[in-house]
Design an enzyme around this catalytic site. Structure first.
Site, PDB file in Angstrom:
ATOM      1  N   SER A 126       0.834  -1.205   0.000  1.00 43.52           N
ATOM      2  CA  SER A 126       0.000   0.000   0.000  1.00 43.52           C
ATOM      3  C   SER A 126       0.864   1.249   0.000  1.00 43.52           C
ATOM      4  CB  SER A 126      -0.896  -0.023   1.254  1.00 43.52           C
ATOM      5  OG  SER A 126      -1.499   1.234   1.448  1.00 43.52           O
ATOM      6  N   TYR A 151      -1.736  -0.865  10.899  1.00 43.29           N
ATOM      7  CA  TYR A 151      -2.042  -1.424   9.568  1.00 43.29           C
ATOM      8  C   TYR A 151      -0.902  -1.073   8.596  1.00 43.29           C
ATOM      9  CZ  TYR A 151      -3.525  -1.329   4.783  1.00 43.29           C
ATOM     10  OH  TYR A 151      -3.546  -1.487   3.415  1.00 43.29           O
ATOM     11  N   LYS A 155       2.247  -3.441   6.554  1.00 49.86           N
ATOM     12  CA  LYS A 155       2.620  -3.449   5.131  1.00 49.86           C
ATOM     13  C   LYS A 155       4.126  -3.205   4.990  1.00 49.86           C
ATOM     14  CE  LYS A 155      -1.363  -4.395   3.452  1.00 49.86           C
ATOM     15  NZ  LYS A 155      -1.574  -5.746   2.865  1.00 49.86           N
TER      16      LYS A 155
HETATM   17  C1  WQD Z   1      -9.734   9.229   1.423  1.00 50.89           C
HETATM   18  C2  WQD Z   1      -9.972  10.698   1.699  1.00 50.89           C
HETATM   19  C3  WQD Z   1     -10.343  11.215   4.012  1.00 50.89           C
HETATM   20  C4  WQD Z   1     -14.160   9.135   4.401  1.00 50.89           C
HETATM   21  C5  WQD Z   1      -7.034   4.210   3.358  1.00 50.89           C
HETATM   22  C6  WQD Z   1      -5.839   3.392   3.763  1.00 50.89           C
HETATM   23  C7  WQD Z   1      -5.219   2.768   2.559  1.00 50.89           C
HETATM   24  C8  WQD Z   1      -6.271   1.974   1.837  1.00 50.89           C
HETATM   25  C9  WQD Z   1      -7.385   2.910   1.399  1.00 50.89           C
HETATM   26  C10 WQD Z   1      -6.442  -0.296   2.563  1.00 50.89           C
HETATM   27  C11 WQD Z   1      -9.270  11.174   2.970  1.00 50.89           C
HETATM   28  C12 WQD Z   1     -11.579  11.524   3.176  1.00 50.89           C
HETATM   29  C13 WQD Z   1     -12.969   9.637   3.901  1.00 50.89           C
HETATM   30  C14 WQD Z   1     -15.206  10.027   4.766  1.00 50.89           C
HETATM   31  C15 WQD Z   1     -13.821  11.866   4.101  1.00 50.89           C
HETATM   32  N1  WQD Z   1      -6.803   0.981   2.684  1.00 50.89           N
HETATM   33  N2  WQD Z   1     -12.828  10.989   3.748  1.00 50.89           N
HETATM   34  N3  WQD Z   1     -14.994  11.376   4.596  1.00 50.89           N
HETATM   35  O1  WQD Z   1      -7.417   7.094   4.123  1.00 50.89           O
HETATM   36  O2  WQD Z   1      -6.603   7.620   1.777  1.00 50.89           O
HETATM   37  O3  WQD Z   1      -6.577   5.277   2.561  1.00 50.89           O
HETATM   38  O4  WQD Z   1      -7.938   3.459   2.605  1.00 50.89           O
HETATM   39  O5  WQD Z   1      -5.713  -0.814   1.784  1.00 50.89           O
HETATM   40  O6  WQD Z   1      -4.165   1.929   2.941  1.00 50.89           O
HETATM   41  O7  WQD Z   1      -4.865   4.244   4.343  1.00 50.89           O
HETATM   42  O8  WQD Z   1      -8.749   6.386   2.089  1.00 50.89           O
HETATM   43  O9  WQD Z   1     -11.124   6.536   1.502  1.00 50.89           O
HETATM   44  O10 WQD Z   1     -10.479   6.472   3.962  1.00 50.89           O
HETATM   45  O11 WQD Z   1     -10.014   8.522   2.626  1.00 50.89           O
HETATM   46  O12 WQD Z   1     -13.668  13.091   3.950  1.00 50.89           O
HETATM   47  O13 WQD Z   1     -16.304   9.634   5.237  1.00 50.89           O
HETATM   48  O14 WQD Z   1     -11.371  10.915   1.938  1.00 50.89           O
HETATM   49  O15 WQD Z   1     -10.129  12.228   4.975  1.00 50.89           O
HETATM   50  O16 WQD Z   1      -8.822  12.503   2.753  1.00 50.89           O
HETATM   51  P1  WQD Z   1      -7.300   6.706   2.707  1.00 50.89           P
HETATM   52  P2  WQD Z   1     -10.161   6.918   2.582  1.00 50.89           P
END
Ligand code: WQD
Length: 340
Positions: A126, A151, A155
């Site tokens: 990741s 997590y 990785k």
């Molecule tokens: C993306 C953006 C949030 C939800 C994580 C893991 C990564 C992979 C993918 C497993 C961020 C914003 C999110 C919400 C929001 N996981 N957001 N409101 O955190 O980039 O990555 O998930 O493999 O390893 O780190 O993805 O989709 O959670 O967030 O504003 O209800 O959307 O703050 O900026 P992230 P995400």
């Protein structure tokens, strides 16, 4: 026909990869313990490909069960390892569950693979290993920073375990794919993301809000140093990501790899902000998404998007779908789930 094991093969990325493998002529053995997936996904895969995969319900935390599995299937050509827990927030609360489930399982699988004359191994890594990278876009040479969560640490440690093993086991040929943000669903809408409980990730939360399951989307902060103040990510269509696994596997099987441990960033190379993702959804769905700006989420990096030069030029892979394509597929899948 080459037999490929896909651990976590009923999961989100795993199931899409099984489809691409089968459609490329591989025989697939799906291993899954159903802790975070549904057996119904097997039917979804079959309805797309018309092929049946061998399914083994197996908990890779059980070392003797892993050993028995490899005795049962002595003629495996390769293994793609998706099986792991992946909720960042949960990993902070339950670190030992994450270290056990994500690392013990990796060790047990590798211990069996290295017994084979030649083992081809693809590891689900990741972009989280980079933490908040200093330079954008992020290349594979970017420094690995202290993980922001257990997590992410699993990785990083996982890659180290593979690298150290490859150093002394030339028969282990491995590629780690560092995913950016996988989103969307198979265009057939027969498989897709199945978040359990309240979605932690942005896109399933958007589609569930639009489907009326959530009153509104919370945008975690709009005071970041980015053009519109919201965080930027590299959102990649899950089918493009799945195809990258087939390309990487063929690289190993056809002995085109240079060293026996390679890493590739798998993204689109394009950064999109949270607001841009919301606007993309509104474009493709013709709906107005209710959202509100709330506080920042702990642990979020500001910006992360991939330099895909290495994957494009060396792996010979490039993402084909746009953000709109991915959002369209995510919405079609959500609508099908709600009508099912
Ligand atoms: C993306 C953006 C949030 C939800 C994580 C893991 C990564 C992979 C993918 C497993 C961020 C914003 C999110 C919400 C929001 N996981 N957001 N409101 O955190 O980039 O990555 O998930 O493999 O390893 O780190 O993805 O989709 O959670 O967030 O504003 O209800 O959307 O703050 O900026 P992230 P995400």
């Amino acid at each position: 026909m080459a037999k490929i094991v896909v651990t976590g093969g009923l999961g989100f990325i795993g199931s899409h990869t099984v489809v691409e493998l089968q459609q490329d002529g591989f025989e697939v053995i799906i291993v899954d313990n159903l802790s975070n997936s549904s057996i119904n996904v097997l039917e979804g895969i079959q309805s797309i490909t018309g092929k049946t995969a061998i399914f083994e319900k197996l908990d890779l935390k059980n070392k003797s069960a892993v050993q028995e599995f490899f005795i049962k299937y002595p003629d495996i050509s390769g293994l793609i390892h998706f099986a792991a827990s992946k909720a960042v927030g949960e990993s902070v609360q339950e670190p030992l569950l994450y270290y056990e489930n994500n690392l013990n399982t990796l060790v047990y699988v590798l211990q069996e693979l290295v017994k084979k004359p030649e083992a081809h191994f693809i590891f689900s890594s990741s972009c989280t290993v980079y933490g908040q990278a200093d330079d954008m876009p992020i290349t594979e040479q970017a420094p690995i920073k202290p993980a922001e969560s257990p997590y992410g640490n699993t990785k990083q440690i996982g890659e180290e375990i593979i690298k150290d093993t490859c150093k002394v086991k030339p028969n282990l040929q491995a590629i780690a794919l560092r995913y950016f943000n996988p989103i969307g669903a198979h265009p057939s809408a027969k498989i897709g993301e199945l978040p359990i409980g309240v979605p932690q990730n942005l896109v399933p939360f958007i589609t569930q809000t639009a489907a009326g399951l959530r009153p509104s989307l919370s945008v975690f902060g709009n005071d970041y140093p980015t053009p519109d103040g919201t965080c930027i990510r590299d959102y990649i269509h899950v089918v493009d990501l799945a195809k990258a696994h087939v390309v990487a596997l063929k690289r190993l099987l056809q002995k085109k790899h240079v060293t026996n441990f390679e890493t590739f960033n798998i993204g689109t190379g394009v950064g999109s902000s949270v607001l841009e993702v919301i606007h993309a959804f509104e474009r493709v769905s013709n709906l107005k998404l209710p959202f509100k700006i709330t506080n920042r989420r702990e642990g979020d990096v500001i910006t992360a998007f991939a330099d895909t030069t290495k994957a494009n030029n060396i792996l010979g892979w490039k993402a084909a779908s746009s953000l709109d394509d991915a959002m369209k597929s995510a919405w079609k899948w959500e609508q099908r789930l709600r009508n099912a």
